[in-house]
Design a protein around this motif. Structure first.
Motif, PDB file in Angstrom:
ATOM      1  N   MET A 121      35.083  40.422  46.479  1.00  0.00           N
ATOM      2  CA  MET A 121      36.186  41.358  46.312  1.00  0.00           C
ATOM      3  C   MET A 121      37.195  41.476  47.560  1.00  0.00           C
ATOM      4  O   MET A 121      36.901  41.059  48.717  1.00  0.00           O
ATOM      5  CB  MET A 121      35.189  42.865  46.589  1.00  0.00           C
ATOM      6  N   VAL A 132      45.297  45.660  38.035  1.00  0.00           N
ATOM      7  CA  VAL A 132      44.359  44.897  38.352  1.00  0.00           C
ATOM      8  C   VAL A 132      44.861  43.336  38.164  1.00  0.00           C
ATOM      9  O   VAL A 132      45.219  42.898  37.369  1.00  0.00           O
ATOM     10  CB  VAL A 132      42.704  44.820  37.508  1.00  0.00           C
ATOM     11  N   VAL A 143      34.564  48.974  35.459  1.00  0.00           N
ATOM     12  CA  VAL A 143      35.527  48.432  36.627  1.00  0.00           C
ATOM     13  C   VAL A 143      36.843  48.428  35.955  1.00  0.00           C
ATOM     14  O   VAL A 143      36.896  47.707  35.013  1.00  0.00           O
ATOM     15  CB  VAL A 143      34.783  47.158  36.797  1.00  0.00           C
ATOM     16  N   LEU A 148      38.544  50.568  40.982  1.00  0.00           N
ATOM     17  CA  LEU A 148      38.601  49.672  42.006  1.00  0.00           C
ATOM     18  C   LEU A 148      39.486  50.461  43.312  1.00  0.00           C
ATOM     19  O   LEU A 148      39.453  50.132  44.471  1.00  0.00           O
ATOM     20  CB  LEU A 148      39.378  48.382  41.612  1.00  0.00           C
ATOM     21  N   ASN A 151      37.313  52.619  45.070  1.00  0.00           N
ATOM     22  CA  ASN A 151      36.468  51.770  46.135  1.00  0.00           C
ATOM     23  C   ASN A 151      36.886  51.673  47.256  1.00  0.00           C
ATOM     24  O   ASN A 151      36.340  52.066  48.314  1.00  0.00           O
ATOM     25  CB  ASN A 151      36.427  50.367  45.191  1.00  0.00           C
ATOM     26  N   TRP A 152      38.558  51.027  47.514  1.00  0.00           N
ATOM     27  CA  TRP A 152      38.875  50.840  48.674  1.00  0.00           C
ATOM     28  C   TRP A 152      39.337  52.269  49.354  1.00  0.00           C
ATOM     29  O   TRP A 152      39.347  52.290  50.532  1.00  0.00           O
ATOM     30  CB  TRP A 152      39.740  49.715  48.727  1.00  0.00           C
TER      31      TRP A 152
END
Length: 308
Positions: A121, A132, A143, A148, A151-152
């Motif tokens: 990742m 993406v 996903v 994503l 996520n960060w």
């Protein structure tokens, strides 16, 4: 220390690998990849890396380069642990290059299969327009660009990176100590130590009791033990401020107050040649051969001071 008795074993990312010290051949962009030509490319890059230059200058018996393109610290540490466990009698000197802390290893369940895939990742998976960019060949339920980005932004936030960074540093120290091998660690592009000294992010961590981590239950008058509040974080921060890490690590002061090797080479290029990109390859974003030689010179001095 007689380096001629030791094999220099290097772990890290694409900078360790030696990427962009030679032009990247077109065959790597096509499938299936010609494995024989691929090996020639690997050998060519490895032979121009700081690992090879250090092997020659310090007179190591030989060297092994485990630099991996796009590697995370998770991946490098797994590789290191497996190597040391599988080669207990081999006399080795370990080099460990910490890469960006925002990279990590993730297991995703493959759609319609009772199987999980290991994925490296990296925040660069999300482009500036929210798409993406990672070319996955398989699909994972849930996903997508939105998750994503979350996520960060939410789960792998900057403070989480700090926590994982310290865990990895501590884990690596105890791993290397348990095998009692000579080693040197350093930051190629990782700059979290620098940012922690500059900002001391632990002052923003809540003292509320969460999972007992900061519970007053632990801090009492029992004379059988000592338990300091926030010690896991504060002890590491003190090491940074004092310039005295547990790890045999190239500190900020060893780098002339630069945040990492990338910054060190930029300033060196500017001061010696009037060009911050003097040590950047013409073939990509990584160091050129001269850059790898300068890194080897720096590591050479540090290793000689510590082990001779």
């Amino acid at each position: 220390m007689d380096f001629s008795e030791y094999t220099l074993v290097s772990f890290g990312d694409s900078f360790t690998f030696g990427e962009d010290t030679i032009p990247k051949p077109e065959f790597l962009l096509r499938e299936p990849v010609d494995t024989e030509l691929e090996q020639e490319y690997i050998t060519g890059c490895n032979s121009n890396s700081y690992t090879q230059f250090l092997t020659e200058s310090l007179g190591f018996k030989d060297s092994i380069n485990f630099g991996f393109l796009g590697a995370s610290n998770d991946r490098s540490m797994m590789s290191l642990e497996s190597f040391l466990r599988s080669n207990p009698k081999k006399k080795v000197f370990i080099l460990f290059n910490f890469t960006s802390s925002s990279r990590y290893v993730q297991f995703f369940k493959i759609d319609d299969k009772n199987e999980y895939e290991v994925v490296g990742m990296n925040p660069s998976m999300i482009s500036s327009d929210g798409k993406v960019t990672y070319p996955w060949k398989t699909n994972y339920t849930g996903v997508n660009p939105k998750t994503l980005a979350q996520n960060w932004g939410i789960f792998r936030n900057s403070m989480q990176d700090v926590f994982n960074h310290i865990k990895q540093r501590r884990a690596l120290y105890y791993l290397l100590s348990s095998y009692d091998v000579p080693y040197l660690t350093f930051d190629g592009i990782n700059d979290l130590d620098y940012r922690m000294v500059r900002d001391n992010p632990f002052r923003y961590v809540s003292k509320k009791a969460v999972d007992g981590t900061y519970s007053s239950f632990l801090y009492n008058d029992d004379d059988r033990y000592v338990w300091k509040e926030m010690d896991f974080f504060n002890s590491y921060h003190k090491e940074l401020v004092d310039g005295n890490p547990l790890l045999n690590h190239l500190t900020i002061s060893d780098l002339n107050e630069n945040r990492n090797l990338q910054s060190y080479l930029s300033n060196l290029g500017n001061s010696h040649n009037g060009d911050v990109d003097h040590y950047i390859s013409d073939y990509g974003i990584h160091w050129n051969i001269d850059g790898h030689m300068e890194v080897a010179i720096l590591l050479y001095k540090f290793i000689n001071e510590r082990y001779n």
